[in-house]
Design a protein around this motif. Sequence first.
Motif, PDB file in Angstrom:
ATOM      1  N   LEU A  10     -11.049 -70.547 -23.371  1.00 12.22           N
ATOM      2  CA  LEU A  10     -11.140 -71.350 -22.153  1.00 12.22           C
ATOM      3  C   LEU A  10      -9.837 -72.094 -21.910  1.00 12.22           C
ATOM      4  N   LEU A  14      -7.682 -71.583 -18.543  1.00  7.80           N
ATOM      5  CA  LEU A  14      -7.396 -72.704 -17.641  1.00  7.80           C
ATOM      6  C   LEU A  14      -5.891 -72.866 -17.423  1.00  7.80           C
ATOM      7  N   VAL A 119     -12.639 -68.444 -15.426  1.00  6.18           N
ATOM      8  CA  VAL A 119     -11.941 -69.505 -14.700  1.00  6.18           C
ATOM      9  C   VAL A 119     -11.492 -68.950 -13.357  1.00  6.18           C
ATOM     10  N   HIS A 130     -14.961 -73.279 -13.769  1.00  5.87           N
ATOM     11  CA  HIS A 130     -14.903 -72.644 -15.077  1.00  5.87           C
ATOM     12  C   HIS A 130     -16.271 -72.639 -15.736  1.00  5.87           C
TER      13      HIS A 130
END
Length: 271
Positions: A10, A14, A119, A130
Amino acid sequence: MTEPLHTELLGIALEAARRAGELLRDGRPADLAVAATKSSPIDVVTEMDIAAEKLITGLVADRRPADGILGEEGAASEGTSGVRWVIDPLDGTVNYLYGLPTWAVSVAAEQDGETVVGVVAVPMRGETFHAVRGGGAWATGAWDGERRLACRPAPPLDQALVATGFNYVTEVRTHQAEVARKLVPLLRDIRRSGSAAVDLCDVAAGRLDGYYERGLHAWDYAAGDLIAREAGALTGGRPSQGLSGDLTVAASPGVFEPLQRLLEDFGAWHD
């Protein structure tokens, strides 16, 4: 509790989406032109699509060199880690080319073939969506902190606001227009934003009751599909099938099945 691997993925997704979005937003040349075409002369690629994909794939290769990659603009590697990144560096290229604001960067990570991180950054809205599998869907934007997303309570189908998109191959879009003609009297209305990733996130955020489109690729929907599902939406393709190039459907429970049935009845998945 989120697995450490998913937290790592993640964070990379991002950062990649943010940096690519900034490049696209701030680096768009005034004389932006078409660099290539794909399925038809109106299905275009710009130099900025290519630059954004290079930025994302370079970041992923630096952080996780053993991972596989599938990108819309040609990036492809198998990898050996069991993780694959599915990337659309600029979803809504025609909007971007014309200076319209509805375009996005979509970055998803799969683990052993299942999407675990998604995302979608929408720079001209100042929003980033997200999700991590099992952790809900979230967004940041013109509000304080992160907001947990939830799809809208299902209205009767004739009060549902539904989005769609159209293919760039003339014969296909002609058929899609006929499906929309049959469908629109049965709904509140139909919207067409020009970005599948944004539409899927808008279902997640409760801004749409549903969305459908024929002819998408994995990079178009991988991140948005996870975000929509984690917000409580149902997603799929034709009845009893998953999302595919034949058909992608996402909607609030209660809207999904009647919408899917109508699309099947109207032959939305074929000429």
